[in-house]
Design an enzyme around this catalytic site. Structure first.
Site, PDB file in Angstrom:
ATOM      1  N   PHE A 156       0.819  -1.220   0.000  1.00 36.95           N
ATOM      2  CA  PHE A 156       0.000   0.000   0.000  1.00 36.95           C
ATOM      3  C   PHE A 156       0.853   1.270   0.000  1.00 36.95           C
ATOM      4  O   PHE A 156       0.429   2.317   0.486  1.00 36.95           O
ATOM      5  CB  PHE A 156      -0.988   0.012   1.181  1.00 36.95           C
ATOM      6  CG  PHE A 156      -1.756  -1.270   1.317  1.00 36.95           C
ATOM      7  CD1 PHE A 156      -2.516  -1.738   0.249  1.00 36.95           C
ATOM      8  CD2 PHE A 156      -1.699  -2.015   2.477  1.00 36.95           C
ATOM      9  CE1 PHE A 156      -3.217  -2.936   0.353  1.00 36.95           C
ATOM     10  CE2 PHE A 156      -2.399  -3.207   2.584  1.00 36.95           C
ATOM     11  CZ  PHE A 156      -3.158  -3.683   1.518  1.00 36.95           C
ATOM     12  N   ARG A 157       2.070   1.162  -0.480  1.00 38.86           N
ATOM     13  CA  ARG A 157       2.965   2.313  -0.620  1.00 38.86           C
ATOM     14  C   ARG A 157       3.340   2.970   0.706  1.00 38.86           C
ATOM     15  O   ARG A 157       3.799   4.106   0.741  1.00 38.86           O
ATOM     16  CB  ARG A 157       2.379   3.369  -1.572  1.00 38.86           C
ATOM     17  CG  ARG A 157       2.164   2.798  -2.942  1.00 38.86           C
ATOM     18  CD  ARG A 157       1.839   3.848  -3.970  1.00 38.86           C
ATOM     19  NE  ARG A 157       1.599   3.227  -5.262  1.00 38.86           N
ATOM     20  CZ  ARG A 157       2.547   2.949  -6.138  1.00 38.86           C
ATOM     21  NH1 ARG A 157       3.802   3.256  -5.888  1.00 38.86           N
ATOM     22  NH2 ARG A 157       2.252   2.372  -7.278  1.00 38.86           N
ATOM     23  N   LEU A 158       3.107   2.248   1.801  1.00 41.06           N
ATOM     24  CA  LEU A 158       3.544   2.820   3.087  1.00 41.06           C
ATOM     25  C   LEU A 158       4.994   2.395   3.326  1.00 41.06           C
ATOM     26  O   LEU A 158       5.323   1.684   4.272  1.00 41.06           O
ATOM     27  CB  LEU A 158       2.630   2.353   4.223  1.00 41.06           C
ATOM     28  CG  LEU A 158       1.301   3.097   4.274  1.00 41.06           C
ATOM     29  CD1 LEU A 158       0.402   2.537   5.360  1.00 41.06           C
ATOM     30  CD2 LEU A 158       1.528   4.598   4.518  1.00 41.06           C
TER      31      LEU A 158
END
Ligand code: FMN
Length: 199
Positions: free
Chosen positions: A177-179
């Site tokens: 989730f691009r975290l």
């Protein structure tokens, strides 16, 4: 590994050594020592290429070998500021760093040159790196092979090592989730200071 784990390191060297060892023992990585070196010339034009990391230490920095008369050699002669970047896809990790590059000693370059196999020394002697090839490269190589046949090939004057001494090293870990986690270590002059960054 999460940013909180990286922030627990007081300097980037131990973590770099750990990640580097993990990259080297990962069978999916063909060239774990490969890193992108970015330089720029006197007009500010950037240029990037791959080189191999041969050794590193906090005292000396990150060492690679090349032809001093290549494009990168000319860039570094006018602007010693440079950047290095590793991206290890199977580990989903990136390390980038910035700093100043210096030539290592002639003695150390010769020592490394003499440790290289005959064919690598031959290629290093033949190559006018970054200049246009006039004629057939295979023919030039074969002629040099006959000339040097089993003789000691001395280290060319224009060949040797550079060491990048980093003032910034940033560790990046990919997550879902691009975290992604990013932690930048900057050297304040006295000590390394870590700081988490937005991805
Ligand atoms: C995996 C890989 C490793 C390389 N390692 C080196 C190296 O250690 N030293 C070097 O001078 N060129 C190395 N090269 C070639 C450079 O990427 C580049 O083509 C060459 O150094 C000329 O660059 P320049 O014209 O920007 O100076 C490597 C290329 C690849 C793809």
């Amino acid at each position: 590994m999460k940013a909180s784990d990286i922030l627990s390191y007081s300097d980037p060297w131990t973590l770099f050594s750990q990640w580097y060892a993990e990259a080297q023992s990962n069978p999916s990585l063909r060239e774990p020592t490969a890193m992108i070196l970015a330089t720029s010339d006197q007009t500010g034009q950037p240029s990037a290429r791959t080189v191999l990391l041969k050794k590193f230490s906090p005292q000396q920095g990150f060492v690679f070998f090349t032809n001093y008369d290549s494009n990168k050699g000319h860039d570094l002669a006018v602007n010693p500021k440079a950047a290095l970047l590793f991206y290890w896809d199977p580990l989903f990790r990136q390390i980038k760093m910035e700093g100043v590059v210096e030539k290592i000693s002639r003695e150390e370059s010769e020592k490394y040159w003499n440790s290289r196999p005959f064919d690598s020394r031959l290629a290093g002697t033949v190559s006018k790196q970054s200049q246009p090839v006039i004629g057939s490269l295979d023919k030039i190589y074969d002629e040099a092979k006959n000339l040097w046949d089993n003789k000691e090939i001395p280290c060319p004057e224009n060949w040797g090592g550079f060491a990048l001494k980093p003032s910034m090293i940033e560790f990046w870990v990919g997550h879902k989730f691009r975290l992604h986690d990013r932690v930048r270590f900057t050297h304040s002059g006295l000590a390394w200071v870590p700081q988490q960054l937005y991805p």
